[in-house]
Design a protein around this motif. Sequence first.
Motif, short mmCIF file in Angstrom:
data_model
loop_
_atom_site.label_atom_id
_atom_site.label_comp_id
_atom_site.label_asym_id
_atom_site.label_seq_id
_atom_site.Cartn_x
_atom_site.Cartn_y
_atom_site.Cartn_z
N HIS A 1 0.96 -1.06 -0.01
CA HIS A 1 -0.04 -0.06 0.00
C HIS A 1 0.79 1.27 -0.10
N ALA A 2 2.00 1.13 0.56
CA ALA A 2 2.84 2.55 0.82
C ALA A 2 3.66 3.03 -0.27
N GLY A 3 4.25 1.84 -1.10
CA GLY A 3 5.13 2.10 -2.23
C GLY A 3 6.43 2.79 -1.69
N VAL A 4 7.14 3.35 -2.55
CA VAL A 4 8.37 4.08 -2.18
C VAL A 4 7.84 5.03 -1.04
N SER A 5 8.47 4.78 0.24
CA SER A 5 8.07 5.55 1.38
C SER A 5 9.19 5.60 2.32
N SER A 6 9.03 6.48 3.47
CA SER A 6 9.80 6.47 4.41
C SER A 6 9.39 7.23 5.61
N TRP A 7 9.75 6.82 6.84
CA TRP A 7 9.16 7.57 8.21
C TRP A 7 10.50 7.67 9.03
N GLU A 8 10.63 8.80 9.60
CA GLU A 8 11.74 8.95 10.53
C GLU A 8 13.03 8.03 10.29
N ASP A 9 13.59 8.20 9.07
CA ASP A 9 14.59 7.65 8.62
C ASP A 9 14.73 6.18 8.28
N ARG A 10 13.34 5.52 8.30
CA ARG A 10 13.05 4.12 8.00
C ARG A 10 12.37 4.06 6.72
N GLU A 11 13.01 3.48 5.68
CA GLU A 11 12.53 3.17 4.41
C GLU A 11 11.59 2.15 4.26
N ARG A 12 10.69 1.90 3.24
CA ARG A 12 9.76 0.87 2.97
C ARG A 12 8.99 0.61 4.07
N CYS A 13 8.21 1.49 4.27
CA CYS A 13 6.81 1.58 5.22
C CYS A 13 6.11 0.25 5.12
N ASN A 14 6.02 -0.16 4.08
CA ASN A 14 5.19 -1.48 4.23
C ASN A 14 5.53 -2.59 5.00
N ASP A 15 6.98 -2.51 5.18
CA ASP A 15 7.41 -3.53 6.08
C ASP A 15 7.07 -3.47 7.58
N PHE A 16 6.74 -2.29 8.16
CA PHE A 16 6.23 -2.12 9.37
C PHE A 16 4.87 -1.54 9.79
N SER A 17 4.06 -1.19 8.64
CA SER A 17 2.91 -0.56 8.69
C SER A 17 1.73 -1.42 8.34
N ILE A 18 0.66 -0.82 8.83
CA ILE A 18 -0.79 -1.40 8.54
C ILE A 18 -1.51 -0.32 7.45
N GLY A 19 -1.99 -0.69 6.49
CA GLY A 19 -2.46 0.25 5.58
C GLY A 19 -4.03 0.37 5.73
N ILE A 20 -4.82 1.34 5.95
CA ILE A 20 -6.06 1.57 5.92
C ILE A 20 -6.52 2.35 4.83
N GLU A 21 -7.45 1.79 3.99
CA GLU A 21 -8.01 2.76 2.75
C GLU A 21 -9.23 3.12 3.39
N LEU A 22 -9.39 4.52 3.12
CA LEU A 22 -10.97 4.84 3.19
C LEU A 22 -11.55 5.28 1.82
#
Length: 185
Positions: free
Chosen positions: A105-126
Amino acid sequence: MLPALSSFIEIDTQGMASPCLIINSPNTDERPAGTSIDMIVIHNISLPPNEFGGPGIIQLFTNQLDANEHPYYAEIAHLRVSSHFLIRREGELIQFASCAQRAWHAGVSSWEDRERCNDFSIGIELEGSDECAFEDAQYLTLQALIDALKKRYPIQHIVGHSEIAPGRKTDPGPFFNWQRITPSS
């Protein structure tokens, strides 16, 4: 009939929500070993754009979107994407992937110096767009889902897709009211 809005949702040990309609997406894989699920990413989606209630989102997440059905579909039918959850306009909750799996769900992404947000996130589509407000029922289901996810996983961050892919994504968009959800209830 599809499962109705519930103010109480549970996530089991396999990462499956209840009550919830389950539609398995092939667009998932295993998370990296030892990865902690600590982030929720909120998105918006409508297929065709700015139209609600049709089968397009489910078809996209299950690789069944007919490129000939709508001009926009010809542009995206090749994509292999998914999300853990979709919340329809009336608050219906659909799950496409176990929370234990990595949804795409996240594609190319990063958060707080961590790349690949799909690795550690849950995606919620509205089900929605950048051009209209979300429904009360969606916020109620979203809050119940957030509460359930926080009971099961060490969620530290709740962010919009635009925050992890700035300049590339705009969702959940300007009409998403962050004040309608509370990080911990």
